[in-house]
Write an enzyme that holds these catalytic residues in place. Structure first.
Site, PDB file in Angstrom:
ATOM      1  CG  ASP A   3      -0.187  -0.140   2.554  1.00  0.00           C
ATOM      2  OD1 ASP A   3       0.908  -0.558   2.671  1.00  0.00           O
ATOM      3  OD2 ASP A   3      -0.633   0.849   3.438  1.00  0.00           O
ATOM      4  CG  HIS A  26      -1.236  -7.327  -2.411  1.00  0.00           C
ATOM      5  ND1 HIS A  26      -2.398  -7.536  -2.791  1.00  0.00           N
ATOM      6  CD2 HIS A  26      -1.179  -6.360  -1.483  1.00  0.00           C
ATOM      7  CE1 HIS A  26      -3.359  -6.720  -2.693  1.00  0.00           C
ATOM      8  NE2 HIS A  26      -2.605  -5.884  -1.650  1.00  0.00           N
ATOM      9  CG  ASP A  28       3.764 -15.062  -8.494  1.00  0.00           C
ATOM     10  OD1 ASP A  28       3.670 -14.110  -7.792  1.00  0.00           O
ATOM     11  OD2 ASP A  28       4.475 -15.438  -9.612  1.00  0.00           O
ATOM     12  CD  GLU A  42       0.720  -6.397   1.981  1.00  0.00           C
ATOM     13  OE1 GLU A  42       0.542  -5.049   1.708  1.00  0.00           O
ATOM     14  OE2 GLU A  42       0.391  -7.298   2.781  1.00  0.00           O
TER      15      GLU A  42
END
Length: 594
Positions: free
Chosen positions: A204, A516, A560, A569
């Site tokens: 993020d 991710h 994956d 992630e």
């Protein structure tokens, strides 16, 4: 911490992972050129014979793991000519519960001659190729560290330094709102402050003090413990060549953001700088949500105090390059320490309108101990030592909620500053933990210290942080088993893994292509940024994947796919121990280049 919708898969040909070698990828990236995939070759079954897909140092322990077969011997052959260079006997089959299968070991530590090889066993396909070289981990160390440049906020990544991963600047963070939970007399709700720079935390685009604490510590400790690895390293970042080692330049990018997170009125530190929710799968410059600093808390403030004290010590020799920096860092550390003394139990609570990563830690005695240890190591003032003694935590493998081991590590490094009895106490703590993990490694059918309960969120970082503490034991006592057990953890994340994956993007025969990680997800036309370690097997539910996981065995519960934020992630606190361990193994193993 991040969440997001499922991403359309990249070109399936890339699943063959046939990009050019990473060293060349990085060289091309430095020149602003795109990597070009060579013609595909036959795929390798990396689960049949599992080994470090990057390679080994001449003097390192070398182990491979393979399925139970009838053969009793293995051979190592030259990867080009097929010439046999070593023959050995396979170990007996043993059941390893995390993988839920019987496995056999091949010990080829006698292979010391530099070269490129494969391992072969009758009845199995040959292994992935691997190298033996005195600088075997130099490239992965550099890429793991340059990852932090690629994850910078508030700066454009230009082609000269980022190559095909160049992007516009995102999140200037020069107009950040004080959230209601962070409001105070001098900064009421809605006050606008500036807190630029820093690293995006994980998949993020938010920035968290607690996770930055252990991350910056680990990078600075890598330099503090093994400076020769980093002194001549050139990462091709904008600051390269400025007379500061690149690792210190990179850490400073985040330290300067952290300094802006301290309330100048009282010395307390905001827990995080964040959107109210996670962004979509967009590039940083396309994310336009308002940003907030949220709640001052004891854990964040003590993590800040610890790292600033450490940084003051590490940057002190560079006063000519950065005048006044060391003093500024130490002053910030002491102000944060004082705030925490006055607010010893302010536990972070997620506001109802904030839906990003919590990093909430309800036990802060270990943070008090860590901050005290760093302040003592930097200032040598006895009252900080006494504060550590009052809060001395049990020693355990570190993680963002458990930072006591960082205190023990720093004190072990500076044990010559302690009285004899205190020095012996610190050494005994470090050796006891490392001995336990060395014994686990020695008894393991897979020759790793990891056991079934260790395979949870961020299991690859668990392995590397186990290695970090094994390395402290080796540094204190010189026990070679502890170094070999740390090597085994590095082997695990670089391909001697039950999944068959090297868990570091761009390194190995089979590596993650769909981590991710929002910038990678928003640029599906390119391979992911190299040098990122993904979280690894985690037999828990809760992600967005519709595709079934290929195995429910704890050590194989991985896929994956971008949707798998529980296993795939990336995070800054996971990459940092990869930097540390690859540097340490390179520095400490005989016959290796520092």
């Amino acid at each position: 911490m991040a969440r997001g919708p499922t991403l359309i898969a990249r070109d399936p040909m890339r699943m063959l992972k046939k990009f050019i070698p990473l060293a060349l990828v990085l060289a091309l990236a430095a020149c602003g050129q795109a990597p070009i995939a060579p013609a595909p070759t036959a795929a390798v079954d990396t689960t049949a014979i599992q080994l470090n897909q990057i390679g080994y140092l001449p003097g390192s322990a070398k182990w491979a793991v393979l399925r139970d077969v009838k053969a009793e011997a293995f051979t190592v052959v030259d990867a080009s000519s097929g010439r046999e260079v070593l023959r050995g006997t396979l170990g007996a089959a043993q059941h390893w519960e995390p993988a839920q299968e019987a496995l056999r070991l091949a010990d080829f530590s006698a292979l010391r001659q530099p070269g490129r090889y494969r391992l072969q066993v009758a009845g199995l396909p040959p292994s992935a190729p691997f190298t033996v070289a005195a600088d075997a981990y130099a490239a992965v160390n550099a890429a793991a560290l340059k990852f932090f440049y690629f994850n910078r906020a508030s700066i454009a990544l230009d082609p000269a330094h980022a190559g095909v991963w160049a992007r516009p600047a995102g999140h200037p963070d020069d107009r950040v709102f004080v959230h209601a939970s962070a409001a105070g007399p001098g900064r009421p709700e809605g006050t606008v402050i500036s807190a630029p720079k820093g690293w995006y935390d994980a998949g993020d685009y938010n920035k968290y003090i607690v996770n930055s604490g252990i991350t910056v510590y680990t990078l600075l400790a890598a330099y503090e413990h093994f400076p020769a690895v980093f002194q001549a390293q050139n990462l091709n970042i904008p600051e390269s060549g400025n007379a500061l080692p690149d690792v210190l330049d990179e850490a400073l990018w985040n330290l300067e953001w952290m300094l802006a997170m301290q309330d100048p009125a009282d010395g307390g530190v905001y827990h995080k700088l964040t959107d109210k929710g996670f962004d979509g799968i967009v590039m940083p410059h396309q994310a336009k949500n308002d940003r907030f600093v949220v709640m001052k808390a004891t854990a964040a403030t003590l993590d800040f105090a610890a790292v600033m004290a450490q940084a003051a010590r590490v940057y002190a020799p560079f006063g000519a390059q950065r005048p006044g920096l060391s003093a500024r860092l130490l002053a910030a550390s002491k102000r944060a320490w004082d705030w925490a003394q006055a607010h010893p139990a302010v536990i972070y609570q997620q506001p109802a309108d904030i839906h990003t990563g919590g990093y909430d830690d309800k036990t802060v005695s270990d943070e008090f101990a860590w901050a005290a240890a760093e302040l003592f190591a930097t200032t040598r003032e006895d009252h900080y030592w006494q504060a550590f003694r009052r809060n001395a935590p049990p020693i355990e493998v570190p993680g963002w909620p458990h930072v006591g081991a960082l205190a023990w590590t720093t004190l072990a490094h500076y044990r010559d500053r302690l009285a004899t009895a205190d020095r012996q106490w610190v050494q005994a703590q470090v050796l006891a933990l490392a001995e336990g993990y060395a014994a686990r490694w020695q008894a393991s059918p897979y020759r790793v210290a990891m056991q079934t309960p260790d395979f949870h969120w961020g299991s690859n970082a668990v392995a590397l942080n186990q290695a970090l503490m094994l390395i402290q034991g080796h540094r204190v006592g010189g026990d070679r088993r502890m170094l070999d057990a740390a090597q085994a953890a590095l082997d695990l994340v670089l391909g001697r893994h039950p999944t068959g994956y090297s868990m570091v993007t761009g390194f190995g025969t089979l590596t993650p292509l769909h981590p991710h990680h929002r910038p990678s997800g928003a640029m599906p036309q390119q391979p992911p940024v190299p040098g990122m370690i993904v979280g690894g097997p985690n037999p828990s539910n809760g992600d967005d994947c519709k595709t079934p996981y290929p195995s429910k065995a704890p050590a194989k519960f991985f896929q994956d796919h971008f949707c798998s934020y529980t296993t795939n992630e990336i995070a800054i606190n996971w990459n940092a121990p990869l930097v540390y361990v690859s540097a340490a193994v390179q520095a400490l193993t005989p016959d290796a280049k520092p």
